[in-house]
Design a protein around this motif. Sequence first.
Motif, PDB file in Angstrom:
ATOM      1  N   GLU B  46      53.238  48.304  43.285  1.00  0.00           N
ATOM      2  CA  GLU B  46      52.970  47.065  43.305  1.00  0.00           C
ATOM      3  C   GLU B  46      53.006  46.404  44.483  1.00  0.00           C
ATOM      4  O   GLU B  46      53.825  46.689  45.290  1.00  0.00           O
ATOM      5  CB  GLU B  46      54.050  46.247  42.321  1.00  0.00           C
ATOM      6  CG  GLU B  46      53.846  46.748  40.854  1.00  0.00           C
ATOM      7  CD  GLU B  46      55.107  46.306  39.942  1.00  0.00           C
ATOM      8  OE1 GLU B  46      55.902  45.446  40.502  1.00  0.00           O
ATOM      9  OE2 GLU B  46      55.242  46.602  38.698  1.00  0.00           O
ATOM     10  N   ILE B  47      52.190  45.162  44.698  1.00  0.00           N
ATOM     11  CA  ILE B  47      52.193  44.741  46.126  1.00  0.00           C
ATOM     12  C   ILE B  47      53.379  43.888  46.346  1.00  0.00           C
ATOM     13  O   ILE B  47      53.782  42.980  45.500  1.00  0.00           O
ATOM     14  CB  ILE B  47      50.874  43.737  46.199  1.00  0.00           C
ATOM     15  CG1 ILE B  47      49.723  44.738  45.906  1.00  0.00           C
ATOM     16  CG2 ILE B  47      50.745  43.342  47.429  1.00  0.00           C
ATOM     17  CD1 ILE B  47      48.411  43.831  45.841  1.00  0.00           C
ATOM     18  N   MET B  50      51.489  41.027  50.959  1.00  0.00           N
ATOM     19  CA  MET B  50      50.212  40.947  50.879  1.00  0.00           C
ATOM     20  C   MET B  50      49.488  41.400  52.413  1.00  0.00           C
ATOM     21  O   MET B  50      48.594  42.216  52.420  1.00  0.00           O
ATOM     22  CB  MET B  50      49.761  39.606  50.739  1.00  0.00           C
ATOM     23  CG  MET B  50      49.404  39.305  49.227  1.00  0.00           C
ATOM     24  SD  MET B  50      48.126  40.046  48.719  1.00  0.00           S
ATOM     25  CE  MET B  50      47.775  39.452  46.800  1.00  0.00           C
ATOM     26  N   GLY B 164      49.763  38.823  36.430  1.00  0.00           N
ATOM     27  CA  GLY B 164      50.234  38.479  37.559  1.00  0.00           C
ATOM     28  C   GLY B 164      49.932  39.723  38.629  1.00  0.00           C
ATOM     29  O   GLY B 164      49.365  39.723  39.796  1.00  0.00           O
ATOM     30  N   ARG B 165      50.559  40.823  38.243  1.00  0.00           N
ATOM     31  CA  ARG B 165      50.160  42.073  38.957  1.00  0.00           C
ATOM     32  C   ARG B 165      48.913  42.470  39.245  1.00  0.00           C
ATOM     33  O   ARG B 165      48.366  42.742  40.480  1.00  0.00           O
ATOM     34  CB  ARG B 165      51.162  43.229  38.420  1.00  0.00           C
ATOM     35  CG  ARG B 165      52.507  42.778  37.914  1.00  0.00           C
ATOM     36  CD  ARG B 165      53.566  43.056  39.249  1.00  0.00           C
ATOM     37  NE  ARG B 165      54.881  42.144  38.849  1.00  0.00           N
ATOM     38  CZ  ARG B 165      55.595  42.844  37.902  1.00  0.00           C
ATOM     39  NH1 ARG B 165      55.580  44.128  37.507  1.00  0.00           N
ATOM     40  NH2 ARG B 165      56.590  41.985  37.716  1.00  0.00           N
ATOM     41  N   ARG B 167      46.223  40.245  38.963  1.00  0.00           N
ATOM     42  CA  ARG B 167      45.577  39.149  39.797  1.00  0.00           C
ATOM     43  C   ARG B 167      46.105  39.320  41.306  1.00  0.00           C
ATOM     44  O   ARG B 167      44.823  39.300  42.118  1.00  0.00           O
ATOM     45  CB  ARG B 167      46.407  37.854  39.419  1.00  0.00           C
ATOM     46  CG  ARG B 167      45.437  37.083  38.231  1.00  0.00           C
ATOM     47  CD  ARG B 167      46.188  35.927  38.162  1.00  0.00           C
ATOM     48  NE  ARG B 167      46.113  35.615  36.733  1.00  0.00           N
ATOM     49  CZ  ARG B 167      45.253  34.986  35.986  1.00  0.00           C
ATOM     50  NH1 ARG B 167      44.200  34.635  36.699  1.00  0.00           N
ATOM     51  NH2 ARG B 167      45.170  34.789  34.717  1.00  0.00           N
ATOM     52  N   ASN B 168      47.172  39.763  41.659  1.00  0.00           N
ATOM     53  CA  ASN B 168      47.668  39.987  42.911  1.00  0.00           C
ATOM     54  C   ASN B 168      46.584  41.207  43.443  1.00  0.00           C
ATOM     55  O   ASN B 168      46.241  40.900  44.616  1.00  0.00           O
ATOM     56  CB  ASN B 168      48.969  40.242  43.160  1.00  0.00           C
ATOM     57  CG  ASN B 168      49.878  38.989  42.871  1.00  0.00           C
ATOM     58  OD1 ASN B 168      49.217  37.795  43.166  1.00  0.00           O
ATOM     59  ND2 ASN B 168      50.857  39.058  42.547  1.00  0.00           N
ATOM     60  N   LYS B 171      43.452  39.776  44.188  1.00  0.00           N
ATOM     61  CA  LYS B 171      43.542  38.982  45.370  1.00  0.00           C
ATOM     62  C   LYS B 171      43.429  39.610  46.647  1.00  0.00           C
ATOM     63  O   LYS B 171      42.460  39.243  47.568  1.00  0.00           O
ATOM     64  CB  LYS B 171      44.706  38.170  45.206  1.00  0.00           C
ATOM     65  CG  LYS B 171      44.580  36.646  45.618  1.00  0.00           C
ATOM     66  CD  LYS B 171      45.958  35.795  45.490  1.00  0.00           C
ATOM     67  CE  LYS B 171      45.809  34.534  45.774  1.00  0.00           C
ATOM     68  NZ  LYS B 171      47.065  33.529  45.564  1.00  0.00           N
ATOM     69  N   LEU B 172      44.013  40.551  46.750  1.00  0.00           N
ATOM     70  CA  LEU B 172      44.052  41.683  47.991  1.00  0.00           C
ATOM     71  C   LEU B 172      42.497  41.814  48.401  1.00  0.00           C
ATOM     72  O   LEU B 172      42.168  42.095  49.293  1.00  0.00           O
ATOM     73  CB  LEU B 172      44.974  42.566  47.430  1.00  0.00           C
ATOM     74  CG  LEU B 172      44.998  43.680  48.777  1.00  0.00           C
ATOM     75  CD1 LEU B 172      46.004  43.060  49.816  1.00  0.00           C
ATOM     76  CD2 LEU B 172      45.617  44.941  48.203  1.00  0.00           C
TER      77      LEU B 172
END
Lengths: 402, 402
Positions: B46-47, B50, B164-165, B167-168, B171-172
């Motif tokens: 997991e990020i 970022m 959420g994970r 989505r992140n 996003k990255l």
Amino acid sequence: MNGGPADRLFQHPDVEPRTRILVMGLGGAGCNMVANIAAGWEEGPPVVAVNTDAQSLAGCEAPRVLQIGQAVTKGYGANGDTNLGRMAIEESLEPIKELLTGIDILFLVVGLGGGTGSGGAPLILQVAHQLNILTLCFATKPFDFETESRRLQAEESLKTIQRAADAVVVLPNDNLMELVDPSTGVLETFRLSDTQVGMAIQGIWHLLGFRGVINLDMADLRHLVQRSDGLCHFGFGEGSGPSRIPAAVKSLMDSPYLNKGRSVSEAAALLVNITGGPDLTLADMQGIMGQIKGHAQPGATVYFGAMIDPSMRNRIALTAIVTDSQSMKPARNKRVTSLEDELATASSAKKAKPVSATDQGDLPFKSEDKGRFSNSTPTTFRGEDLDIPTFIRRGVKLSFER
Amino acid sequence: MDIPPIAAVEIGTSRIRVAIGEVHDDDHLQVIGVGECPSRGIRKGEIIDMDAALSCLRIALHQAEEASDTQIKAVFVPVTGGHVQSMINRGSIPIVGTELEIHQEHIDDVQEIAKAVNLPNDRELIHSICQYYYLDDQKGVINPLGMEASKLAVDVMIVHGHSGRIRNLNKLLRSLHLEVEDCVLAGLCSALAVLQPEEKENGALVIDLGGGTTDFLGYADSTIAVAGSLAIGGDHISNDVARGLRMSIPNAERVKEASGSAIIHLASRLQKLDLPGDTGPDGRVVRLGDVQLITSLRAEEILTMVKSHVEDEDLLQRFGSGIVLTGGGAHLDRIDELASKVFGMPCRIGKSRDVSGLATTANRPEYATVIGLLRYAARAARRQSGSGRWTNLWRRILSGEG
């Protein structure tokens, strides 16, 4: 030391020994002992540590190790279960037979009261007997303060081992207290005792394997153990300085496993090995023999041997293996059948419970143990925090932590 | 018709990997470019940072684009991590009418019902995979078309992750102007890369041993029978080594790679280790046995963890073709031997099949995820061009439907 008396007493053996000896440690305690024994030697017979517990073998300093019973214990210890210990040997009979092939004398070293050593020793001794190997078993007995069940189990195991071995040398841990001053650490105490046992084994290896001033052969050793009731005692003594001879003899007579010298005075037979420096003379040896014979009863057979260790200048060490004559040893043919019966009953008895890696109890863990995962969402499974190193959760010690 | 180049980006815990491939008419995959960069800012799949992750991604991407002389606009990504979960949902319909024959509409209907699961608000559907059909009380039917029953049911595996994970992750990639075409369960990717059709039929369990996560996916009767992702992996092995031998993580990683093993090499256990520079202030001797004790305990635990997750489904005996290991962890010495021991079945290290181009790189077990992802992407693209049916998780998320 060319041309000195030392060369005549101790010839460095480049040749194949006449008598092939194997020292085998079985189970956790046995493996620790043989590691200490081998560490005390410049040279000696081959040493192998045999255990079910791969993790404990990983740190074992014995020159050679053999893992047994992988299917039975899955690489863990036998958890004090003698059934598991016996099953582990059964599983690994082939590699054990391989180790024993061509061997004349087996010194089997075990700690009583555990699973692998106590449970497996009778089977190994029986195999050795079938291969016509003379067997001497060194067996430590648990401390008095250890659990009742452990002590009872040790007694039971000793009886079985006594029937299976040609001779058993019992080393009660309680007597170790007399060996050292009270401030000595437990590990140091064990190491000292193991080194002394090692000297006795090394002495026999030297006497039987190579030419010495005083020869001893297999027949003598057989005679010694056959005159015992299957139980023997072990003694160690040392002295230094000008009066090293009387000091060493006195120290031997006082040694913790010899019951204040009574074992010597009542013994039917003794085997004494003298280790001295290059300055050891024939007169010294005669003096020692005379004094020890003086302590023994008139009809006793006393075997002597001697070896030189260059580091022992001005010092003398004595090791003794002394027969016990308290009780009668069962006849050999009877012994074999009864042992087989016993092993058969044992295997048909309760099935050993499988070993679980999580049988280690709960230990408190600190968050610094988690290292890089200190700030992560913990990964847990059935209540265990998997971010803490597995070896810490299992209570496994690394070699430099022991 | 050839499909335009497709790209797979794996944001792994230890490495970020990019692979660009072309699929030819015969379903043959040609890898035309790869890029790789050690990860920063990723933990347990997991990020957590970022910016750090972004700079690594940029490097890997650039490498792959240069090598393939293409520019990537859209990518497929694997999804992994402790947040990924799966559940089985069963849907059923009655078959009504004079004849009870099952038609395609029945199958479509029952699938739709089984796939209709209400997930909590913070969960996102990743896959819904049909497993087996039930005809009345007959279990395990693979293709019910044309058969007769009064009731048709199907089990669907619902794989879902934390919104959420996911989505992140999205996003990255979007910050580098990459559109995410779809996200695919990492274990499925690895299986697509390495399993032969007959292995899927016989049953096989693919275990991807990643840095931060361990993903697994099992096929039985050509159907995905079990899948999961555990937040433990190679990083835990390195962390254990760092903690046990008191060294930095990078050094621990080097020691793990050079000397770690899944099974202790008892013969060389006493060998002393040349440790990297930052260690040994207290003059400790570190032995091979210590390193392998630490690595073997953790490796065994990770595999045992996978086994216990699979065993819940009582599936093990259906993996006739055994275990296939992929991921960087497959390089750990003797890991296949250990897996074979833990699961009691044969085990092999997985190589991506039917790949050309940069085959020597693409065949490495750590590339299985991106290669499998390319394969998945190729199929998806074919399906899309054929039927126009294209469900895209990302579009749904972005349009707020998710």
